[in-house]
Design a protein around this motif. Structure first.
Motif, PDB file in Angstrom:
ATOM      1  N   GLY A  92       0.972  -1.383  -0.031  1.00 38.71           N
ATOM      2  CA  GLY A  92      -0.106   0.063   0.130  1.00 38.71           C
ATOM      3  C   GLY A  92       0.932   1.214   0.024  1.00 38.71           C
ATOM      4  N   TYR A  93       0.830   1.868  -1.059  1.00 36.36           N
ATOM      5  CA  TYR A  93       1.803   3.284  -1.278  1.00 36.36           C
ATOM      6  C   TYR A  93       0.822   4.398  -1.250  1.00 36.36           C
ATOM      7  N   VAL A  94       0.975   5.392  -0.065  1.00 33.36           N
ATOM      8  CA  VAL A  94       0.468   6.684  -0.030  1.00 33.36           C
ATOM      9  C   VAL A  94       1.323   7.646  -0.366  1.00 33.36           C
ATOM     10  N   GLY A 139      -6.910  -4.039   0.184  1.00 31.31           N
ATOM     11  CA  GLY A 139      -6.345  -4.883  -0.935  1.00 31.31           C
ATOM     12  C   GLY A 139      -5.637  -5.886  -0.046  1.00 31.31           C
ATOM     13  N   GLU A 140      -5.568  -5.806   1.188  1.00 30.35           N
ATOM     14  CA  GLU A 140      -4.974  -6.842   1.961  1.00 30.35           C
ATOM     15  C   GLU A 140      -3.229  -6.627   1.960  1.00 30.35           C
ATOM     16  N   ALA A 141      -2.924  -5.118   2.057  1.00 28.51           N
ATOM     17  CA  ALA A 141      -1.528  -5.057   1.782  1.00 28.51           C
ATOM     18  C   ALA A 141      -1.008  -5.633   2.908  1.00 28.51           C
ATOM     19  N   GLU A 142       0.552  -5.973   2.795  1.00 27.81           N
ATOM     20  CA  GLU A 142       1.279  -6.417   3.718  1.00 27.81           C
ATOM     21  C   GLU A 142       2.144  -5.401   4.184  1.00 27.81           C
ATOM     22  N   LEU A 143       2.420  -4.491   3.366  1.00 29.23           N
ATOM     23  CA  LEU A 143       3.477  -3.237   3.860  1.00 29.23           C
ATOM     24  C   LEU A 143       2.972  -1.990   3.506  1.00 29.23           C
ATOM     25  N   LEU A 144       2.756  -1.074   4.008  1.00 28.57           N
ATOM     26  CA  LEU A 144       2.240   0.301   3.898  1.00 28.57           C
ATOM     27  C   LEU A 144       3.311   1.285   3.952  1.00 28.57           C
ATOM     28  N   VAL A 145       3.443   1.830   2.657  1.00 29.72           N
ATOM     29  CA  VAL A 145       4.560   2.838   2.591  1.00 29.72           C
ATOM     30  C   VAL A 145       3.696   4.188   2.538  1.00 29.72           C
ATOM     31  N   LEU A 146       4.261   5.133   3.036  1.00 23.79           N
ATOM     32  CA  LEU A 146       3.812   6.357   3.383  1.00 23.79           C
ATOM     33  C   LEU A 146       4.833   7.484   3.165  1.00 23.79           C
ATOM     34  N   ASP A 147       4.697   8.431   2.345  1.00 23.28           N
ATOM     35  CA  ASP A 147       5.627   9.605   1.999  1.00 23.28           C
ATOM     36  C   ASP A 147       4.863  10.811   2.620  1.00 23.28           C
ATOM     37  N   GLU A 148       5.490  11.315   3.501  1.00 30.25           N
ATOM     38  CA  GLU A 148       5.118  12.674   4.211  1.00 30.25           C
ATOM     39  C   GLU A 148       3.538  12.739   4.313  1.00 30.25           C
ATOM     40  N   PRO A 149       3.149  11.912   4.874  1.00 29.24           N
ATOM     41  CA  PRO A 149       1.725  11.780   5.369  1.00 29.24           C
ATOM     42  C   PRO A 149       0.955  12.825   5.928  1.00 29.24           C
ATOM     43  N   GLY A 201      -6.997  16.851   3.908  1.00 30.24           N
ATOM     44  CA  GLY A 201      -5.939  16.359   3.660  1.00 30.24           C
ATOM     45  C   GLY A 201      -5.699  15.032   4.503  1.00 30.24           C
ATOM     46  N   GLY A 202      -5.884  15.246   5.849  1.00 29.47           N
ATOM     47  CA  GLY A 202      -5.836  13.897   6.805  1.00 29.47           C
ATOM     48  C   GLY A 202      -6.904  12.971   6.431  1.00 29.47           C
ATOM     49  N   GLN A 203      -8.281  13.352   5.936  1.00 24.05           N
ATOM     50  CA  GLN A 203      -9.299  12.420   5.566  1.00 24.05           C
ATOM     51  C   GLN A 203      -8.972  11.611   4.295  1.00 24.05           C
ATOM     52  N   ARG A 204      -8.074  12.381   3.458  1.00 24.19           N
ATOM     53  CA  ARG A 204      -7.809  11.969   2.234  1.00 24.19           C
ATOM     54  C   ARG A 204      -6.793  10.861   2.111  1.00 24.19           C
ATOM     55  N   GLN A 205      -5.840  11.073   3.349  1.00 25.97           N
ATOM     56  CA  GLN A 205      -4.801  10.206   3.693  1.00 25.97           C
ATOM     57  C   GLN A 205      -5.353   8.954   3.844  1.00 25.97           C
ATOM     58  N   ARG A 206      -6.430   8.958   5.076  1.00 23.07           N
ATOM     59  CA  ARG A 206      -7.017   7.768   5.573  1.00 23.07           C
ATOM     60  C   ARG A 206      -7.635   6.969   4.551  1.00 23.07           C
ATOM     61  N   ALA A 207      -8.449   7.707   3.706  1.00 28.89           N
ATOM     62  CA  ALA A 207      -9.158   7.112   2.606  1.00 28.89           C
ATOM     63  C   ALA A 207      -7.965   6.048   1.705  1.00 28.89           C
ATOM     64  N   TYR A 208      -6.919   6.712   1.679  1.00 25.06           N
ATOM     65  CA  TYR A 208      -5.712   5.737   0.575  1.00 25.06           C
ATOM     66  C   TYR A 208      -5.297   4.910   1.571  1.00 25.06           C
ATOM     67  N   ILE A 209      -5.352   4.889   2.859  1.00 34.83           N
ATOM     68  CA  ILE A 209      -4.956   3.887   3.705  1.00 34.83           C
ATOM     69  C   ILE A 209      -5.869   2.599   3.673  1.00 34.83           C
ATOM     70  N   ALA A 210      -7.134   3.183   3.893  1.00 32.77           N
ATOM     71  CA  ALA A 210      -8.242   2.238   3.797  1.00 32.77           C
ATOM     72  C   ALA A 210      -8.167   1.587   2.482  1.00 32.77           C
TER      73      ALA A 210
END
Length: 261
Positions: free
Chosen positions: A91-93, A169-179, A155-164
């Protein structure tokens, strides 16, 4: 899971999710990251910090296989990052959504449901897929925003949506760039509480973050980068080290009160 699927995933079962060795990359003749080693195991919560222009976002893109390194190697879940095909497992945000996504008249629930597309047989989204997307929205605390347009979110809500979407998608790794860029302080605290809970539930998180205090408080490991790695270890040891002095050229924690840079 079929035997073929199990075999395809076997190389990463016991190894690190991220395995970077001697990674060097530059634009033209100028190195942006140089001889970087980074391994991230399952269940780790790793924060990357460093001054502006230090190569943090570039390193994430190399980890994800979005750039070809000049030298060294990057593997994702036991496979070469550039050739890694099972993208739903990551999961890349990014720092912000693309311009196209900003213009798309699409709801939050539709964005999150995209995470199920790789799992949908013959491209058909089932009721079970929709249930998983709804569960993901509830997990990140924005189930009540499901029918809102993604463009209307903060911005914060949108970041949460992309984490969701990543969770759906059952991601095993979540990669976040300046969330947390552009997110108010109260929402930042809630955001990191969310990440803490996801890590407690077994998710692996790798993030680039400008808020050094939050990284020290929440992550289990800090990597300090300014082209090369100046520190890689526990947050308490990082706070007590001279890595910030060397990477930033000043004592950021002392000058900024240990909160933000």
């Amino acid at each position: 899971m079929s035997e073929a699927s199990s075999a395809a995933r076997a190389p990463s079962d016991d190894g690190p999710l991220v395995d970077v060795r001697g990674l060097t990359f530059g634009y033209a003749a100028t190195p942006v990251v140089e001889d970087v080693d980074l391994r991230v195991g399952r269940g780790e919560y790793v924060g990357i910090v460093g001054p502006n222009g230090s190569g943090k976002s570039t390193l994430l893109r190399l980890v994800l296989g979005l750039h070809e390194p000049d030298s060294g190697s990057a593997e994702l879940l036991g496979h070469p990052a550039r050739a890694f095909a099972e993208r739903e497992r990551i999961g890349y945000v990014a720092q912000d959504v693309t311009q196209n996504e900003k213009r798309m008249p699409i709801t939050v629930s539709e964005v999150v449901l995209m995470g199920r597309f790789p799992h949908a047989g013959f491209g058909r989204v089932t009721a079970a897929d929709r249930d998983r997307a709804r569960d993901a929205l509830e997990t990140v605390g924005i189930g009540h925003l499901a029918d809102r347009k993604i463009t209307s979110l903060s911005g914060g809500q949108r970041q949460r949506a992309y984490i969701a979407r990543a969770l759906a998608g059952e991601a095993e790794l979540l990669v976040l760039d300046e969330p947390t860029v552009g997110v108010d302080a109260e929402s930042v605290d809630a955001f990191f509480d969310l990440l803490d809970g996801l890590v407690d539930d077994g998710l692996t998180v790798l993030l680039v973050e400008h808020d050094i205090g939050a990284v020290i408080e929440h992550t289990s490991r800090v990597v300090c980068l300014n082209r090369e790695v100046y520190f890689d270890g526990e947050p308490t040891a990082f706070a007590e080290s001279d890595a910030l002095d060397r990477a930033y050229g000043t004592n950021v924690l002392r000058e900024k009160g240990g909160i933000r840079t």
